[in-house]
Design a protein around this motif. Structure first.
Motif, PDB file in Angstrom:
ATOM      1  N   ALA A  44       0.820  -1.212   0.000  1.00  0.00           N
ATOM      2  CA  ALA A  44       0.000   0.000   0.000  1.00  0.00           C
ATOM      3  C   ALA A  44       0.858   1.268   0.000  1.00  0.00           C
ATOM      4  O   ALA A  44       0.476   2.274  -0.583  1.00  0.00           O
ATOM      5  CB  ALA A  44      -0.929   0.000   1.212  1.00  0.00           C
ATOM      6  N   LEU A  45       2.011   1.211   0.657  1.00  0.00           N
ATOM      7  CA  LEU A  45       2.894   2.380   0.770  1.00  0.00           C
ATOM      8  C   LEU A  45       4.318   1.969   0.409  1.00  0.00           C
ATOM      9  O   LEU A  45       5.167   1.777   1.275  1.00  0.00           O
ATOM     10  CB  LEU A  45       2.857   2.929   2.207  1.00  0.00           C
ATOM     11  N   PRO A  46       4.608   1.833  -0.885  1.00  0.00           N
ATOM     12  CA  PRO A  46       5.919   1.333  -1.304  1.00  0.00           C
ATOM     13  C   PRO A  46       7.090   2.178  -0.798  1.00  0.00           C
ATOM     14  O   PRO A  46       8.185   1.666  -0.618  1.00  0.00           O
ATOM     15  CB  PRO A  46       5.864   1.352  -2.834  1.00  0.00           C
ATOM     16  N   GLN A  47       6.864   3.467  -0.531  1.00  0.00           N
ATOM     17  CA  GLN A  47       7.958   4.323  -0.063  1.00  0.00           C
ATOM     18  C   GLN A  47       8.448   3.899   1.317  1.00  0.00           C
ATOM     19  O   GLN A  47       9.559   4.224   1.712  1.00  0.00           O
ATOM     20  CB  GLN A  47       7.542   5.807  -0.065  1.00  0.00           C
ATOM     21  N   THR A  48       7.657   3.148   2.043  1.00  0.00           N
ATOM     22  CA  THR A  48       8.070   2.731   3.386  1.00  0.00           C
ATOM     23  C   THR A  48       9.194   1.704   3.363  1.00  0.00           C
ATOM     24  O   THR A  48       9.868   1.518   4.367  1.00  0.00           O
ATOM     25  CB  THR A  48       6.875   2.167   4.182  1.00  0.00           C
ATOM     26  N   THR A  49       9.430   1.055   2.239  1.00  0.00           N
ATOM     27  CA  THR A  49      10.495   0.044   2.185  1.00  0.00           C
ATOM     28  C   THR A  49      11.876   0.675   2.319  1.00  0.00           C
ATOM     29  O   THR A  49      12.826  -0.011   2.701  1.00  0.00           O
ATOM     30  CB  THR A  49      10.439  -0.768   0.875  1.00  0.00           C
ATOM     31  N   GLN A  50      11.987   1.970   2.033  1.00  0.00           N
ATOM     32  CA  GLN A  50      13.267   2.670   2.118  1.00  0.00           C
ATOM     33  C   GLN A  50      13.483   3.321   3.485  1.00  0.00           C
ATOM     34  O   GLN A  50      14.523   3.930   3.717  1.00  0.00           O
ATOM     35  CB  GLN A  50      13.352   3.743   1.020  1.00  0.00           C
ATOM     36  N   LEU A  56       9.708   4.904   9.882  1.00  0.00           N
ATOM     37  CA  LEU A  56       8.399   4.328   9.604  1.00  0.00           C
ATOM     38  C   LEU A  56       7.430   4.621  10.748  1.00  0.00           C
ATOM     39  O   LEU A  56       6.284   5.026  10.524  1.00  0.00           O
ATOM     40  CB  LEU A  56       8.511   2.816   9.381  1.00  0.00           C
ATOM     41  N   GLU A  57       7.899   4.455  11.968  1.00  0.00           N
ATOM     42  CA  GLU A  57       7.056   4.733  13.126  1.00  0.00           C
ATOM     43  C   GLU A  57       6.635   6.201  13.146  1.00  0.00           C
ATOM     44  O   GLU A  57       5.457   6.512  13.345  1.00  0.00           O
ATOM     45  CB  GLU A  57       7.783   4.377  14.421  1.00  0.00           C
ATOM     46  N   ASP A  58       7.590   7.114  12.927  1.00  0.00           N
ATOM     47  CA  ASP A  58       7.272   8.543  12.902  1.00  0.00           C
ATOM     48  C   ASP A  58       6.269   8.853  11.802  1.00  0.00           C
ATOM     49  O   ASP A  58       5.311   9.609  12.005  1.00  0.00           O
ATOM     50  CB  ASP A  58       8.537   9.380  12.710  1.00  0.00           C
ATOM     51  N   PHE A  59       6.478   8.278  10.623  1.00  0.00           N
ATOM     52  CA  PHE A  59       5.588   8.500   9.479  1.00  0.00           C
ATOM     53  C   PHE A  59       4.166   8.051   9.805  1.00  0.00           C
ATOM     54  O   PHE A  59       3.200   8.784   9.602  1.00  0.00           O
ATOM     55  CB  PHE A  59       6.129   7.750   8.251  1.00  0.00           C
ATOM     56  N   VAL A  63       0.801  10.291  10.115  1.00  0.00           N
ATOM     57  CA  VAL A  63      -0.333  10.069   9.216  1.00  0.00           C
ATOM     58  C   VAL A  63      -1.602   9.773   9.999  1.00  0.00           C
ATOM     59  O   VAL A  63      -2.680  10.255   9.650  1.00  0.00           O
ATOM     60  CB  VAL A  63      -0.022   8.914   8.227  1.00  0.00           C
ATOM     61  N   PHE A  64      -1.477   8.994  11.057  1.00  0.00           N
ATOM     62  CA  PHE A  64      -2.646   8.573  11.803  1.00  0.00           C
ATOM     63  C   PHE A  64      -2.840   9.331  13.115  1.00  0.00           C
ATOM     64  O   PHE A  64      -3.516   8.849  14.022  1.00  0.00           O
ATOM     65  CB  PHE A  64      -2.593   7.062  12.054  1.00  0.00           C
ATOM     66  N   LYS A  65      -2.236  10.508  13.190  1.00  0.00           N
ATOM     67  CA  LYS A  65      -2.375  11.324  14.392  1.00  0.00           C
ATOM     68  C   LYS A  65      -3.841  11.742  14.531  1.00  0.00           C
ATOM     69  O   LYS A  65      -4.456  12.192  13.561  1.00  0.00           O
ATOM     70  CB  LYS A  65      -1.496  12.564  14.293  1.00  0.00           C
ATOM     71  N   PRO A  66      -4.400  11.611  15.724  1.00  0.00           N
ATOM     72  CA  PRO A  66      -5.804  12.014  15.916  1.00  0.00           C
ATOM     73  C   PRO A  66      -5.960  13.521  15.746  1.00  0.00           C
ATOM     74  O   PRO A  66      -5.089  14.302  16.125  1.00  0.00           O
ATOM     75  CB  PRO A  66      -6.143  11.596  17.341  1.00  0.00           C
ATOM     76  N   ILE A  67      -7.062  13.914  15.139  1.00  0.00           N
ATOM     77  CA  ILE A  67      -7.369  15.334  14.943  1.00  0.00           C
ATOM     78  C   ILE A  67      -7.953  15.872  16.244  1.00  0.00           C
ATOM     79  O   ILE A  67      -8.880  15.321  16.796  1.00  0.00           O
ATOM     80  CB  ILE A  67      -8.355  15.513  13.783  1.00  0.00           C
TER      81      ILE A  67
END
Length: 68
Positions: A44-50, A56-59, A63-67
């Motif tokens: 789903a997120l190919p950029q995460t392989t790098q 990855l955890e920070d990303f 992305v999923f930070k609560p509003i």
């Protein structure tokens, strides 16, 4: 050691072995699930392989930070 003590000890060992098998099955199932989830994430997120694990955890946290 009496016959009853031997039987009790054998039963205890059988129970311990059964519990070890159950723990091992649970570990294998968890490992399989984690590998499958990781494969889905990479698909789903190919950029995460790098990314490193920390990146990855920070990303994902961003992305999923609560509003609020």
């Amino acid at each position: 050691m009496t016959e009853n003590e031997k039987k009790l000890l054998q039963a205890k060992h059988r129970l311990e072995e059964a519990e070890m098998r159950d723990r091992q099955k649970e570990r294998k199932a968890r490992t399989r699930r984690l590998v499958q989830e990781g494969a889905i994430l990479e698909k789903a997120l190919p950029q995460t392989t790098q990314m490193t694990l920390e990146q990855l955890e920070d990303f994902l946290c961003e992305v999923f930070k609560p509003i609020r």
